[in-house]
Design an enzyme around this catalytic site. Structure first.
Site, short mmCIF file in Angstrom:
data_model
loop_
_atom_site.label_atom_id
_atom_site.label_comp_id
_atom_site.label_asym_id
_atom_site.label_seq_id
_atom_site.Cartn_x
_atom_site.Cartn_y
_atom_site.Cartn_z
N THR A 174 0.83 -1.20 0.00
CA THR A 174 0.00 0.00 0.00
C THR A 174 0.87 1.25 0.00
O THR A 174 0.65 2.18 -0.79
CB THR A 174 -0.96 0.01 1.20
OG1 THR A 174 -1.84 -1.12 1.10
CG2 THR A 174 -1.78 1.29 1.24
N GLN A 190 1.60 -10.93 -5.13
CA GLN A 190 1.13 -12.32 -5.13
C GLN A 190 2.10 -13.26 -5.85
O GLN A 190 2.05 -14.47 -5.64
CB GLN A 190 -0.26 -12.41 -5.76
CG GLN A 190 -1.36 -11.74 -4.95
CD GLN A 190 -1.57 -12.38 -3.59
OE1 GLN A 190 -1.24 -13.54 -3.36
NE2 GLN A 190 -2.14 -11.62 -2.67
N HIS A 242 4.42 -10.04 3.95
CA HIS A 242 3.51 -10.97 4.63
C HIS A 242 2.75 -11.87 3.65
O HIS A 242 2.03 -12.77 4.08
CB HIS A 242 2.54 -10.21 5.53
CG HIS A 242 1.43 -9.50 4.82
ND1 HIS A 242 0.15 -9.99 4.77
CD2 HIS A 242 1.41 -8.33 4.14
CE1 HIS A 242 -0.61 -9.16 4.09
NE2 HIS A 242 0.13 -8.14 3.69
N THR A 257 13.96 4.91 10.90
CA THR A 257 14.93 3.84 11.16
C THR A 257 14.51 2.56 10.48
O THR A 257 13.36 2.13 10.60
CB THR A 257 15.03 3.60 12.69
OG1 THR A 257 15.40 4.82 13.33
CG2 THR A 257 16.07 2.52 12.99
N CYS A 278 -8.51 -6.86 1.56
CA CYS A 278 -8.48 -5.40 1.65
C CYS A 278 -9.81 -4.77 1.26
O CYS A 278 -10.06 -3.60 1.54
CB CYS A 278 -7.36 -4.84 0.79
SG CYS A 278 -5.73 -5.32 1.36
#
Length: 380
Positions: free
Chosen positions: A70, A173, A194, A230, A318
C-alpha cells in the site's frame, strides 16, 4: 484448521521467525548510528539488500525497503504524478489490487485510461501496443490476488522498454510462489513480505536507476535517500530470508502443488457440475482457486466451511467490509449476483494434499444445505 487464505496473509515461515529473532537479539541497533555495533547492523542491512537484488536480478541500489504494497503503490504513483507531463495519462489494468487502484485514482484523477481484460482476466497485449504512444505509464500486476490469473508482465516489460514508457508492476502475489528472476527488467516493482511468510509491515520496491528525487517517505535520509525512519532490520532480514528460502527450497514443488489444485478443482466440478472456476482457461498461480457456486451467498459458505475446519475467503481481504461485488469479477464480465457466490481458496507451500481433500469433502457437505436454503427454493 486447514488454512486456505494465503493470498490475504501467510503464517510466519520458520526461517523468517528465526531470522527475525536473531536480528532482534544481535543487531537491534540503528544501522545509521556511528558506533561499531551499528555498523554491524548496517552490514546486515546491506547484505539483505544485496541478496534481494540478486533474486530479482537488479542493482542493490534499486532496492528500497518499506512497509508494504500500500505504501509502495501510493508513493510510486505520487512520484509519477509529479514527474510525468501534467496532461499525460496512465494505462491501468481494471483488475489491480484495491491499494493500486486507490493510488491511481488519487494521483491521476481524470487521467486514467482503463485497460480491459479478456473473459479469463488477462490483459490484451494488442490493446497495450495500441496505446503506448499516448500514455506515460502502464500499471499491470503480475498475478491477481482474487483469481490467481497471471498477467504477461514479461512481455509488457519488453513493450514498455521499447516504447520508453514506465512500467509499474505489483508483484505481491507472485513473490514467493514463482521465481523472482526477471523483475529487474521492470521499472517499478511492488511487494509485501507478509504474502510470502514474512512479518506484516515490511515490503520492498524495485525502482529505476534514474528515479531522481524519488522518496518513499518525504524528508527521508535512509534507504539511499529514498525513505525516512529507522530501518526495521529484523523484519527486513526476516523477509529476505523467507523469499530466498522459497526460491531455493520450495519452488521445485510447483508442479506437485499445481497437480493438487487441479485435482481439487476436478473433484469440485464432479460433485457440483454447475460450479465454475474463474479464469479456468488462463494460466494461474498454483495455489489459487476462485469458484462460483450455483447456490449460497459467499459469506455463508465461509461461515459453514469455517465450522468444518476449513478457512477460506470471499475475495480480497483489503476490500472486505466495503460492500458491493468484486471489481475484479465485474471487470471480467460477471454479474453482481454471480460475484456474491464466489469463494476464494488460496493455499501455501505447507498445505498438504490431504487438506485439499478435506476442503473438497467439506464443500460437498455444505452445498446441499445451501442449495435447499429458503432463498434458493423456487416457489410454484
Amino acid at each position: 484448521m486447514s488454512y486456505f487464505d494465503h493470498n490475504a496473509t501467510t503464517p510466519l515461515a520458520p526461517i523468517a521467525r528465526e531470522a527475525w529473532l536473531k536480528a532482534a537479539d544481535e543487531h537491534w541497533q540503528n544501522p545509521s548510528s556511528p558506533y561499531r555495533d551499528a555498523a554491524k547492523a548496517k552490514i546486515r542491512l546491506d547484505g539483505a539488500r544485496e541478496r534481494l537484488a540478486e533474486l530479482l536480478n537488479t542493482d542493490p541500489k534499486q532496492i528500497v525497503f518499506d512497509s508494504g504494497a500500500t505504501e509502495g503503490a501510493h508513493q510510486i504513483l505520487r512520484y509519477l504524478a509529479k514527474t510525468l507531463p501534467a496532461d499525460q495519462r496512465i494505462l491501468v489494468n481494471r483488475t489491480e489490487h484495491p491499494c493500486v487502484l486507490a493510488a491511481a485514482e488519487e494521483n491521476f484523477p481524470q487521467r486514467i485510461q482503463w485497460l480491459d481484460t479478456d473473459a479469463n482476466g488477462v490483459v490484451r497485449l494488442d490493446a497495450i501496443r495500441a496505446t503506448l504512444s499516448t500514455v506515460g505509464a502502464i500499471v499491470v500486476m503480475a498475478a491477481n490476488n482474487e483469481t490467481g490469473v497471471l498477467q504477461p508482465w514479461q512481455d509488457i516489460a519488453k513493450l514498455a522498454q521499447q516504447a520508453r514508457v514506465t512500467f509499474v508492476c505489483d508483484a505481491s502475489q507472485w513473490m514467493g510462489k514463482l521465481p523472482a528472476d526477471g523483475f529487474g527488467a521492470v521499472d517499478w516493482v511492488i511487494a509485501a513480505g507478509h504474502k510470502f511468510g514474512a512479518p506484516k509491515g515490511v515490503g520492498f520496491l524495485k525502482i529505476p536507476a534514474d528515479a531522481k528525487g524519488f522518496s518513499a517517505q518525504p524528508g527521508g535520509e535512509q534507504e539511499n535517500g529514498h525513505r525516512g525512519g529507522t530501518e526495521n532490520l529484523p523484519s527486513i532480514w526476516s523477509m529476505v530470508s523467507a523469499l530466498a528460502d522459497a526460491e531455493q527450497k520450495k519452488m521445485f514443488q510447483e508442479s506437485e502443488r499445481l497437480r493438487w489444485r487441479e485435482g481439487f478443482e476436478q473433484q469440485i466440478l464432479r460433485e457440483i457440475p454447475e460450479a465454475r472456476i474463474v479464469g479456468q482457461n488462463a494460466e494461474r498461480l498454483w495455489n489459487t482457486v476462485s469458484v462460483i457456486f450455483p447456490a449460497g451467498e459467499n459469506h455463508r459458505w465461509v461461515t459453514k466451511l469455517d465450522k468444518l475446519g476449513c478457512q477460506v475467503s470471499t475475495g480480497s481481504a483489503c476490500a472486505t467490509g466495503k460492500g458491493g461485488p468484486s471489481h475484479v469479477l465485474a471487470a471480467m464480465g460477471f454479474a453482481p449476483e454471480e460475484a456474491r457466490r464466489v469463494v476464494r481458496i488460496s493455499s501455501g507451500w505447507e498445505t498438504t494434499e490431504a487438506e485439499w481433500q478435506q476442503l473438497a469433502e467439506a464443500i460437498a457437505r455444505v452445498y446441499p444445505t445451501l442449495k435447499t436454503a429458503p432463498e434458493n427454493v423456487v416457489k410454484i
